[in-house]
Design a protein around this motif. Structure first.
Motif, PDB file in Angstrom:
ATOM      1  N   PHE A 116     -53.740  25.684  11.013  1.00 37.16           N
ATOM      2  CA  PHE A 116     -54.507  25.475   9.788  1.00 37.16           C
ATOM      3  C   PHE A 116     -53.670  24.683   8.791  1.00 37.16           C
ATOM      4  N   GLU A 117     -54.332  23.819   8.080  1.00 34.96           N
ATOM      5  CA  GLU A 117     -53.691  23.102   6.985  1.00 34.96           C
ATOM      6  C   GLU A 117     -53.901  23.879   5.693  1.00 34.96           C
ATOM      7  N   GLY A 118     -52.893  23.871   4.834  1.00 31.98           N
ATOM      8  CA  GLY A 118     -52.968  24.654   3.612  1.00 31.98           C
ATOM      9  C   GLY A 118     -54.190  24.332   2.775  1.00 31.98           C
ATOM     10  N   GLY A 119     -54.597  23.063   2.747  1.00 36.12           N
ATOM     11  CA  GLY A 119     -55.753  22.672   1.952  1.00 36.12           C
ATOM     12  C   GLY A 119     -57.067  23.219   2.460  1.00 36.12           C
ATOM     13  N   GLN A 120     -57.068  23.786   3.684  1.00 39.52           N
ATOM     14  CA  GLN A 120     -58.288  24.378   4.236  1.00 39.52           C
ATOM     15  C   GLN A 120     -58.484  25.826   3.794  1.00 39.52           C
ATOM     16  N   ILE A 121     -57.486  26.407   3.137  1.00 40.17           N
ATOM     17  CA  ILE A 121     -57.595  27.791   2.664  1.00 40.17           C
ATOM     18  C   ILE A 121     -58.295  27.799   1.302  1.00 40.17           C
ATOM     19  N   LYS A 122     -59.410  28.496   1.222  1.00 39.06           N
ATOM     20  CA  LYS A 122     -60.154  28.598  -0.037  1.00 39.06           C
ATOM     21  C   LYS A 122     -59.620  29.744  -0.897  1.00 39.06           C
ATOM     22  N   SER A 123     -59.343  30.872  -0.259  1.00 40.47           N
ATOM     23  CA  SER A 123     -58.853  32.044  -0.985  1.00 40.47           C
ATOM     24  C   SER A 123     -58.411  33.089   0.031  1.00 40.47           C
ATOM     25  N   PHE A 124     -57.747  34.118  -0.456  1.00 43.51           N
ATOM     26  CA  PHE A 124     -57.377  35.235   0.414  1.00 43.51           C
ATOM     27  C   PHE A 124     -57.265  36.494  -0.426  1.00 43.51           C
ATOM     28  N   VAL A 125     -57.356  37.626   0.242  1.00 41.38           N
ATOM     29  CA  VAL A 125     -57.197  38.920  -0.425  1.00 41.38           C
ATOM     30  C   VAL A 125     -56.496  39.874   0.529  1.00 41.38           C
ATOM     31  N   ILE A 126     -55.583  40.671  -0.001  1.00 45.44           N
ATOM     32  CA  ILE A 126     -54.938  41.747   0.747  1.00 45.44           C
ATOM     33  C   ILE A 126     -55.308  43.048   0.047  1.00 45.44           C
ATOM     34  N   ARG A 127     -55.887  43.989   0.798  1.00 48.11           N
ATOM     35  CA  ARG A 127     -56.399  45.231   0.202  1.00 48.11           C
ATOM     36  C   ARG A 127     -55.720  46.461   0.801  1.00 48.11           C
TER      37      ARG A 127
END
Length: 313
Positions: free
Chosen positions: A105-116
């Motif tokens: 994956f390319e960094g620019g393809q990441i929209k968001s993330f969450v760790i719960r």
């Protein structure tokens, strides 16, 4: 005859389809070379047509170019087996496989993330920045500590009383009081750390993984041990969140968010009954009932029942 009948050629390359167990795409058998290694969300390939799979093959070849460029600069373990996060910081690449076989994956393809922690957010990352939420878990465990210590003390008291009463009976460890269940069940504040990454990607929309949170020891629970294990895992998650931000949203701000209020303290349960208030009172009462048994006032069964009652077992 059907087993040895000539098979249709691979609908992608026209080559020979070999073997009894063959790959299928769009209901048609394809050769091993064309099928290759597939890294797609669950069952996506089952719904693909031959034309759609050909487009995936083009993507896979293009992604292989990124794989050849990949230079691992950081690796973070997450969960079981081969769930690793490999980062190439100079190129801003990410792969969730220690062998670099899966999608790059390319960094620019990441929209968001969450760790719960179960449903409670611990880290939230997006173009707006990284939000680090203060967890209520340490405060919960600290509040549980006196109750945990009381249960451990009661369990040790029961062990000592069983040993003492055995010696009072005949001087031998024959467990005349019977066995009590030594298992202590203390519910942890949460079960799992859960990671969810959302992508702007032709094939991946979300990636989800989880790893279990710490648990209390079932025989010698200790709040300090739990918190040490918890902090160690959170430190790894902090490294993961920071690395994801570095490849996806370099230079974004970091915000600390205070705890919104810890949920109710989890129940602490155990299978053994509560121990007597003091060992002196229990011993004196047992000696009294032992004399009554020796004088024939009560039966052996009644004496044994009283011992168990006084020992809280």
């Amino acid at each position: 005859m059907g087993l040895f009948a000539k098979r249709p050629p691979c609908p992608i390359c026209g080559g020979k389809v070999k073997g009894l167990l063959t790959w299928k795409v769009g209901g048609e058998k394809v050769c091993d070379d064309c099928y290759g290694f597939v890294d797609l969300p669950d069952k996506m390939v089952d719904t693909m047509s031959i034309e759609e799979f050909k487009q995936y093959m083009v993507f896979r070849d293009e992604n292989d170019v990124l794989r050849q460029e990949f230079q691992e600069t950081q690796r973070i373990d997450f969960g079981w087996l081969d769930t690793k996060f490999l980062f190439d910081m100079p190129h801003r690449y990410l792969c969730m496989d220690k062998h670099l076989k899966k999608t790059i994956f390319e960094g620019g393809q990441i929209k968001s993330f969450v760790i719960r922690e179960d449903s409670m957010p611990l880290y939230e990352g997006s173009a707006n920045g990284l939000r680090k939420h203060e967890s209520g878990v340490p405060a919960q465990v600290a509040a549980m500590a006196p109750q945990i210590q009381q249960i451990v003390s009661q369990k040790q008291f029961q062990r000592n009383m069983e040993r003492l009463v055995d010696q009072m009976d005949d001087g031998k460890r024959n467990h005349s009081t019977g066995y009590y269940n030594d298992f202590v069940d203390i519910a942890a504040p949460f079960k799992n750390f859960i990671l969810e990454i959302r992508f702007d990607h032709p094939y991946w929309k979300t990636f989800t993984a989880d790893t279990p949170g710490p648990t209390f020891d079932s025989t010698e629970p200790n709040a300090g041990d739990y918190l040490n294990a918890y902090r160690e895992k959170v430190q790894t998650l902090d490294q993961l969140a920071t690395a994801l931000m570095a490849i996806a949203f370099p230079g974004a701000k970091v915000e600390q968010v205070a705890a919104a209020g810890a949920p109710g303290q989890p129940a602490v349960t155990r299978t053994a009954a509560a121990a007597p208030a003091t060992s002196e009172d229990a011993i004196e009462a047992i000696q009294k009932f032992k004399r009554l048994y020796e004088e024939g006032v009560i039966t052996e069964e009644e004496f044994a029942a009283k011992k168990r009652q006084l020992l809280g077992i």
